[in-house]
Design a protein around this motif. Structure first.
Motif, mmCIF file in Angstrom:
data_model
loop_
_atom_site.group_PDB
_atom_site.id
_atom_site.type_symbol
_atom_site.label_atom_id
_atom_site.label_comp_id
_atom_site.label_asym_id
_atom_site.label_seq_id
_atom_site.Cartn_x
_atom_site.Cartn_y
_atom_site.Cartn_z
ATOM 1 N N ASP A 114 -7.006 -0.270 -0.173
ATOM 2 C CA ASP A 114 -8.098 1.065 0.163
ATOM 3 C C ASP A 114 -7.427 1.822 1.156
ATOM 4 O OD1 ASP A 114 -8.453 0.067 3.091
ATOM 5 O OD2 ASP A 114 -8.688 -1.987 2.269
ATOM 6 N N ASN A 115 -8.100 2.814 1.301
ATOM 7 C CA ASN A 115 -7.882 3.853 2.198
ATOM 8 C C ASN A 115 -8.601 3.923 3.769
ATOM 9 O OD1 ASN A 115 -6.282 4.846 0.437
ATOM 10 N ND2 ASN A 115 -7.623 6.525 -0.586
ATOM 11 N N LYS A 162 4.121 0.463 -5.177
ATOM 12 C CA LYS A 162 3.071 1.238 -4.444
ATOM 13 C C LYS A 162 1.774 1.014 -5.165
ATOM 14 C CE LYS A 162 5.877 2.303 -1.230
ATOM 15 N NZ LYS A 162 6.143 3.520 -0.673
ATOM 16 N N LEU A 163 0.803 0.697 -4.551
ATOM 17 C CA LEU A 163 -0.659 0.506 -4.993
ATOM 18 C C LEU A 163 -1.481 1.639 -4.868
ATOM 19 C CD1 LEU A 163 -1.257 -3.038 -3.394
ATOM 20 C CD2 LEU A 163 -0.792 -2.579 -5.874
ATOM 21 N N GLY A 213 0.860 -1.071 0.090
ATOM 22 C CA GLY A 213 -0.131 0.182 -0.099
ATOM 23 C C GLY A 213 0.997 1.246 0.044
ATOM 24 N N LYS A 214 0.370 2.177 -0.582
ATOM 25 C CA LYS A 214 1.099 3.566 -0.767
ATOM 26 C C LYS A 214 1.391 4.326 0.818
ATOM 27 C CE LYS A 214 -2.711 6.846 -1.749
ATOM 28 N NZ LYS A 214 -3.152 7.613 -2.763
ATOM 29 N N ALA A 215 0.463 3.998 1.686
ATOM 30 C CA ALA A 215 0.884 4.430 3.055
ATOM 31 C C ALA A 215 2.242 4.140 3.781
ATOM 32 C CB ALA A 215 -0.380 4.475 3.823
ATOM 33 N N VAL A 216 2.664 2.879 3.281
ATOM 34 C CA VAL A 216 3.898 2.537 3.891
ATOM 35 C C VAL A 216 5.233 3.248 3.604
ATOM 36 C CG1 VAL A 216 5.450 0.454 3.899
ATOM 37 C CG2 VAL A 216 3.066 -0.025 3.689
ATOM 38 N N GLY A 257 -4.546 2.536 -3.464
ATOM 39 C CA GLY A 257 -4.769 2.743 -1.938
ATOM 40 C C GLY A 257 -3.757 2.821 -0.987
ATOM 41 N N ASP A 258 -3.990 3.120 0.243
ATOM 42 C CA ASP A 258 -3.132 3.251 1.308
ATOM 43 C C ASP A 258 -2.454 1.927 1.660
ATOM 44 O OD1 ASP A 258 -2.978 6.028 1.300
ATOM 45 O OD2 ASP A 258 -4.573 6.057 2.852
ATOM 46 N N LEU A 259 -3.466 0.992 1.949
ATOM 47 C CA LEU A 259 -3.157 -0.430 2.435
ATOM 48 C C LEU A 259 -3.567 -1.789 1.933
ATOM 49 C CD1 LEU A 259 -4.183 -0.181 6.272
ATOM 50 C CD2 LEU A 259 -2.105 -0.150 5.350
ATOM 51 N N TYR A 260 -2.703 -2.421 1.592
ATOM 52 C CA TYR A 260 -3.088 -3.829 0.791
ATOM 53 C C TYR A 260 -3.171 -4.615 1.956
ATOM 54 C CZ TYR A 260 -2.038 -8.126 -1.205
ATOM 55 O OH TYR A 260 -1.990 -9.548 -1.603
ATOM 56 N N ARG A 261 -4.202 -5.486 1.934
ATOM 57 C CA ARG A 261 -4.678 -6.439 2.951
ATOM 58 C C ARG A 261 -4.521 -7.943 2.699
ATOM 59 N NH1 ARG A 261 -7.253 -3.036 6.766
ATOM 60 N NH2 ARG A 261 -7.939 -1.021 5.821
#
Length: 227
Positions: free
Chosen positions: A167-168, A145-146, A134-137, A148-152
């Motif tokens: 997703d965010n 980077k994907l 995720g791009k928030a990392v 959304g903020d998090l990849y689950r």
């Protein structure tokens, strides 16, 4: 006496012929056995070579093994082996490694940390060719980077493409959804296609908006935000 000598000589000749016949038969049997053995070996080798040829572009999922190890602090950690060789993930504090899948000559699996997840992609030789997060990392983390903020960790494979949702929502889904801008897209699916040994971005599909997530998850934003 002459007749006895002649008969003895005749018997010796017969025995000699019989011995020669036995020797010839044994030689023929030995030659046949040698050719049969060599043919079997050739067939086995050919079958093995054919198997290698048939499978040279297919990643065998059995090559990947996930084990539990103990780190320098005495904590149990999971590690992944490819062809019995430990793979360097270049990550710390790995919680678990799961969801191994293969697509032709590449393999994928999730690596979970306490606050994030990575999707690793291996080539046919077991080398890491890409990893997604995720791009928030942290930007210092080398990975694709994907959107959304998090990849689950819930990726999928269809039609020779990898579908990677992100997703965010953050760690507190209800609150983060409620505080998002009205009409904003907070869920995405990045699609990658494997071509000529490289993962190529195919497209990004927008997933759900704030309002759709609120309806899907039955979230009461007034209650969440204390209004």
């Amino acid at each position: 006496m002459a007749d006895k000598k002649e008969e003895k000589k005749k018997n010796n000749s017969v025995m000699t012929v019989l011995k020669l016949m036995i020797i010839v038969i044994l030689l023929l049997v030995a030659v046949y056995a040698w050719y049969t053995f060599n043919d079997d070996n050739k067939n086995d080798k050919q079958a093995e070579n054919n198997k290698k040829i048939d499978n040279k572009d297919v990643f065998d999922e059995d090559r990947i093994e996930i084990k539990t190890s103990v780190d320098e602090l005495g904590n149990d950690v999971q590690v992944v082996y490819v062809d019995s060789k430990k793979l360097n993930l270049d990550l710390k504090n790995v919680v678990s490694i799961e969801n191994v899948k293969v697509m032709d000559n590449i393999a994928m699996f999730n690596v979970y940390l306490l606050d994030s997840a990575f999707l690793y992609v291996l080539d046919i030789n077991g080398n890491v060719i890409d990893r997604f997060v995720g791009k928030a990392v942290s930007s210092e983390t080398k990975a694709i980077k994907l959107s959304g903020d998090l990849y689950r960790g819930n990726y999928d494979i269809m039609d020779n493409k990898i579908y990677i949702p992100s997703d965010n929502y953050g760690q507190d889904l209800p609150y983060n959804v409620c505080t998002s801008d009205n009409g904003s897209v907070i869920k995405y699916v990045d699609i990658y296609e494997y071509k000529d040994g490289t993962l190529v971005k195919y497209e990004t599909q927008n997933g759900s908006t704030k309002e759709e997530i609120i309806e899907e998850e039955n979230i009461d934003c007034n209650e969440i935000l204390g209004q």
